[in-house]
Each structure stands twice: as C-alpha cells, then as structure tokens.
Design a protein around this motif. Structure first.
Motif, short mmCIF file in Angstrom:
data_model
loop_
_atom_site.label_atom_id
_atom_site.label_comp_id
_atom_site.label_asym_id
_atom_site.label_seq_id
_atom_site.Cartn_x
_atom_site.Cartn_y
_atom_site.Cartn_z
N GLN A 251 35.23 -2.92 -9.34
CA GLN A 251 34.28 -3.54 -10.27
C GLN A 251 34.16 -2.72 -11.56
O GLN A 251 34.18 -3.29 -12.67
CB GLN A 251 32.92 -3.66 -9.60
CG GLN A 251 31.87 -4.34 -10.47
CD GLN A 251 30.51 -4.37 -9.78
OE1 GLN A 251 30.16 -3.46 -9.05
NE2 GLN A 251 29.75 -5.43 -10.01
N GLN A 252 34.06 -1.40 -11.44
CA GLN A 252 33.93 -0.54 -12.61
C GLN A 252 35.19 -0.57 -13.48
O GLN A 252 35.10 -0.59 -14.72
CB GLN A 252 33.62 0.90 -12.18
CG GLN A 252 32.24 1.09 -11.59
CD GLN A 252 31.14 0.82 -12.63
OE1 GLN A 252 31.22 1.25 -13.76
NE2 GLN A 252 30.13 0.07 -12.21
N ILE A 253 36.34 -0.57 -12.86
CA ILE A 253 37.59 -0.62 -13.63
C ILE A 253 37.75 -1.98 -14.30
O ILE A 253 38.22 -2.08 -15.44
CB ILE A 253 38.80 -0.29 -12.73
CG1 ILE A 253 38.76 1.21 -12.38
CG2 ILE A 253 40.12 -0.63 -13.41
CD1 ILE A 253 39.86 1.69 -11.50
N GLU B 252 31.90 4.11 -20.32
CA GLU B 252 31.18 5.22 -19.71
C GLU B 252 32.15 6.27 -19.18
O GLU B 252 33.27 5.94 -18.76
CB GLU B 252 30.30 4.72 -18.58
CG GLU B 252 29.25 3.70 -19.01
CD GLU B 252 28.44 3.19 -17.83
OE1 GLU B 252 28.60 3.75 -16.71
OE2 GLU B 252 27.65 2.24 -18.00
N LEU B 253 31.71 7.52 -19.18
CA LEU B 253 32.53 8.60 -18.62
C LEU B 253 32.86 8.32 -17.16
O LEU B 253 33.96 8.61 -16.69
CB LEU B 253 31.79 9.94 -18.74
CG LEU B 253 31.78 10.59 -20.12
CD1 LEU B 253 30.89 11.83 -20.10
CD2 LEU B 253 33.19 10.97 -20.57
N ARG B 254 31.89 7.74 -16.46
CA ARG B 254 32.12 7.42 -15.05
C ARG B 254 33.30 6.46 -14.90
O ARG B 254 34.15 6.64 -14.01
CB ARG B 254 30.85 6.78 -14.47
CG ARG B 254 30.99 6.34 -13.02
CD ARG B 254 29.72 5.69 -12.54
NE ARG B 254 29.34 4.57 -13.40
CZ ARG B 254 28.23 3.86 -13.24
NH1 ARG B 254 27.38 4.18 -12.29
NH2 ARG B 254 27.95 2.85 -14.05
N GLN B 255 33.38 5.47 -15.77
CA GLN B 255 34.48 4.51 -15.70
C GLN B 255 35.82 5.18 -15.99
O GLN B 255 36.83 4.89 -15.34
CB GLN B 255 34.24 3.36 -16.67
CG GLN B 255 33.05 2.48 -16.30
CD GLN B 255 32.71 1.48 -17.39
OE1 GLN B 255 32.98 1.71 -18.56
NE2 GLN B 255 32.11 0.36 -16.99
N LEU B 256 35.82 6.10 -16.98
CA LEU B 256 37.05 6.83 -17.28
C LEU B 256 37.48 7.70 -16.10
O LEU B 256 38.66 7.83 -15.79
CB LEU B 256 36.87 7.69 -18.52
CG LEU B 256 36.86 6.97 -19.88
CD1 LEU B 256 36.64 7.98 -21.00
CD2 LEU B 256 38.17 6.21 -20.11
N ALA C 225 42.01 9.64 -21.44
CA ALA C 225 40.91 9.77 -20.47
C ALA C 225 40.82 11.21 -19.97
O ALA C 225 39.72 11.77 -19.85
CB ALA C 225 41.13 8.81 -19.30
N LYS C 226 41.98 11.82 -19.69
CA LYS C 226 41.99 13.20 -19.19
C LYS C 226 41.36 14.15 -20.20
O LYS C 226 40.52 14.99 -19.85
CB LYS C 226 43.42 13.63 -18.89
CG LYS C 226 43.53 15.04 -18.34
CD LYS C 226 44.97 15.40 -18.03
CE LYS C 226 45.06 16.81 -17.47
NZ LYS C 226 46.45 17.20 -17.17
N ASN C 227 41.74 14.01 -21.47
CA ASN C 227 41.19 14.88 -22.52
C ASN C 227 39.69 14.66 -22.71
O ASN C 227 38.93 15.61 -22.91
CB ASN C 227 41.92 14.64 -23.84
CG ASN C 227 43.35 15.16 -23.81
OD1 ASN C 227 43.68 16.04 -23.01
ND2 ASN C 227 44.21 14.62 -24.65
N THR C 228 39.27 13.40 -22.65
CA THR C 228 37.85 13.08 -22.81
C THR C 228 37.02 13.68 -21.67
O THR C 228 35.96 14.27 -21.90
CB THR C 228 37.64 11.56 -22.86
OG1 THR C 228 38.37 11.02 -23.97
CG2 THR C 228 36.17 11.21 -23.01
N LEU C 229 37.52 13.55 -20.44
CA LEU C 229 36.81 14.09 -19.29
C LEU C 229 36.76 15.62 -19.35
O LEU C 229 35.75 16.24 -19.01
CB LEU C 229 37.49 13.64 -17.99
CG LEU C 229 37.37 12.14 -17.68
CD1 LEU C 229 38.31 11.76 -16.53
CD2 LEU C 229 35.94 11.76 -17.34
#
Length: 298
Positions: free
Chosen positions: A34-36, A2-6, A68-72
């Motif tokens: 927990q998410q990580i 999930e984007l939130r996890q990233l 992750a940076k590029n995806t976000l």
C-alpha cells in the motif's frame, strides 16, 4: 513523499521481494504494498514490475534507488548530528574490522560497551576490500585495517601503529632459537598460512614467486584467531603481523627477513563524510589502549 515510503521502497529494491522486505521491516506485506503504491501514485510512474515469481525494478525504480539511498543516509546523519549537538551519546556506531585487527580491537570494544551504554555497536568483519566497499555504501562509519595504497583517493587513513610480518611459532618450537628468519629457513617446516584475503598474504606470495621458494603448506585459514589457536596446539608455524599475537603468551614472533614487511595499522574513514562523536571517542580509546601503546613503543 515520506521518508518511510522511501525506506520501504529501498528495502524492497534491495531484497527484490515484497515478502522478505516486509519481514525485515517488521510490517505486513499489505502495508508495504500500500505504501509503495501511494509513492508510485505520487511520482506518476510504476517503480516495480510485479509477477508471481519475482520483483523487478522499472526504469523509474532503477533511477530512484540511489536517490532514495542518499536521502535516507542524509536524514540519518541529520538525526545523528542533532543528537550529538545536544551532547547525547546515543545511537548506533558501525565499525568494520579485518581479521588481523580483531585482537587489538576487542579490548577497546569491551571498554566502550561498559562506558557508553546508550550506544549500540554493529561490528562487521571482512577483508580490506570488503570494508572499503561498506564505507562507500555508508554502511560502516570507519574501518580498522592495515593501510593499502589502493584507496587513497576516496579514504582518509590515520595511523595507529606500525608492525611487521613475522614467523609465528609456539614457544617450544625449534625456530624460536633464531633472532631472525628467511622464507628459505622455514621451507622444511609444516606451515599454516593465512588465506589470500588476509592482509600480508600478498606480500608473502610475491616473495615466494620471486625467489622460487616453496613452503610446506598444510592448511590455509581466513580466521586469524582460529589460526593462532592451531599454532598454539601444534608444531605448525604461520606468518602474520606481530600485532596479532599480543594476547597469545604461548606464541613467539620471530622477525622475517623479506622486503616490504612493514604495515601501518590505520583507521580508515571515507573522505568528506560526517564523523560521529561516538566514532571519535572510540578511536581515541583505541589509541590509548594498552595494546596500541605497546605496539607504538615497539
């Protein structure tokens, strides 16, 4: 995944601390952990080495940071573009400004805030080098600074106006009787210089070195507004672009006879990046502002 996890992973990697990342993200540390952990389970590898003192990225974690940076960033751009397609002038506009641009920028900033109440402005002040680095990181949408030939391969620069370095003094200073000055002419007077990070200082230092002239420097400042206030309240003089004193009626700019004294005031945008509608509107308002129009006429 999930984007939130990233987002949680990237913030933890940036802060190098679970507690600090949780604070910035406004979540509990247990939720963050927990998410990580779920992200690590899905990827099949640990992303952090944990101990009681610090958080260190693993090899997998190091590799994931730029991805992750590029995806976000791409997800944020997707959201911005879809919002603008619906003609919704909302969101966030991130602007970088050098200190020598702050007087020119402030008038348009106030007008923009009144006209577009749905847009939040984040303004970052810094040197040209700092602002270009923020552009590279996609942390600002554009930068307002004088043109430098160092970044032409990665930045598009659009001219707003031209200005030149001048001696700045209070209206009642003896030097104000002159139509033009050289560095030799001002060598006997106490000077307040802009700091080495301020645009124009390199040009001054180069001429001083080449000519062997020494100035009576009493103070150096990297905050231009404070520097101009100091000139207004004293017999000190300084050297700055003419454009910096537009709002200071008690000061006079005397042309300085040195080479390479002209500067181009520009909007700088990273090449091959999406240009927000709000950014285009802001720049157009800046072009039409009284100060920029006056500088163009001069």
């Amino acid at each position: 995944m999930e984007l939130r996890q990233l987002k949680y992973f990237y913030m933890t990697a940036e802060k190098k601390s679970f507690s600090e990342a949780a604070r910035v993200l406004y979540i509990s540390q247990s939720t963050l952990s927990q998410q990580i952990k779920q992200l690590e389970d899905e990827l099949g590898c640990p992303l952090f080495k944990r101990d009681s003192h610090k958080v260190i990225l693993t090899e997998c974690g190091e590799r994931l940071v730029p991805l992750a940076k590029n995806t976000l960033y791409d997800a944020d751009q997707c959201k911005s573009q879809l919002s603008e397609i619906k003609n919704m002038m909302t969101g966030v506009l991130n602007i970088g400004v050098t200190n020598t641009f702050c007087n020119i920028f402030s008038h348009t900033m106030k007008e923009f805030l009144v006209a577009y109440k749905g847009i939040k402005l984040n303004v970052f002040y810094g040197s040209t080098c700092t602002l270009i680095d923020l552009l590279r990181k996609h942390e600002i949408d554009f930068a307002l600074a004088y043109k430098s030939g160092q970044y032409e391969d990665e930045v598009d620069s659009y001219e707003l106006f031209r200005t030149e370095l001048c001696v700045i003094a209070r209206n009642d200073h003896p030097l104000c009787q002159n139509k033009a000055l050289t560095l030799k002419d001002i060598a006997q007077y106490p000077v307040a210089l802009p700091a080495k990070t301020v645009q124009g200082r390199k040009t001054i230092d180069k001429v001083l070195k080449e000519t062997g002239i020494k100035l009576r420097v009493r103070i150096e400042l990297n905050e231009v507004n404070f520097l101009l206030e100091l000139i207004e309240d004293s017999k000190l003089i300084t050297i700055l672009p003419y454009s910096t004193i537009e709002r200071h009626k008690s000061l006079k700019a005397i042309p300085l006879d040195i080479p390479n004294k002209e500067f181009q005031g520009c909007v700088h945008i990273l090449k091959d990046t999406y240009r927000k509608q709000s950014a285009q509107v802001f720049v157009q308002m800046l072009r039409e502002s009284p100060i920029v129009r006056l500088l163009k006429d001069d």
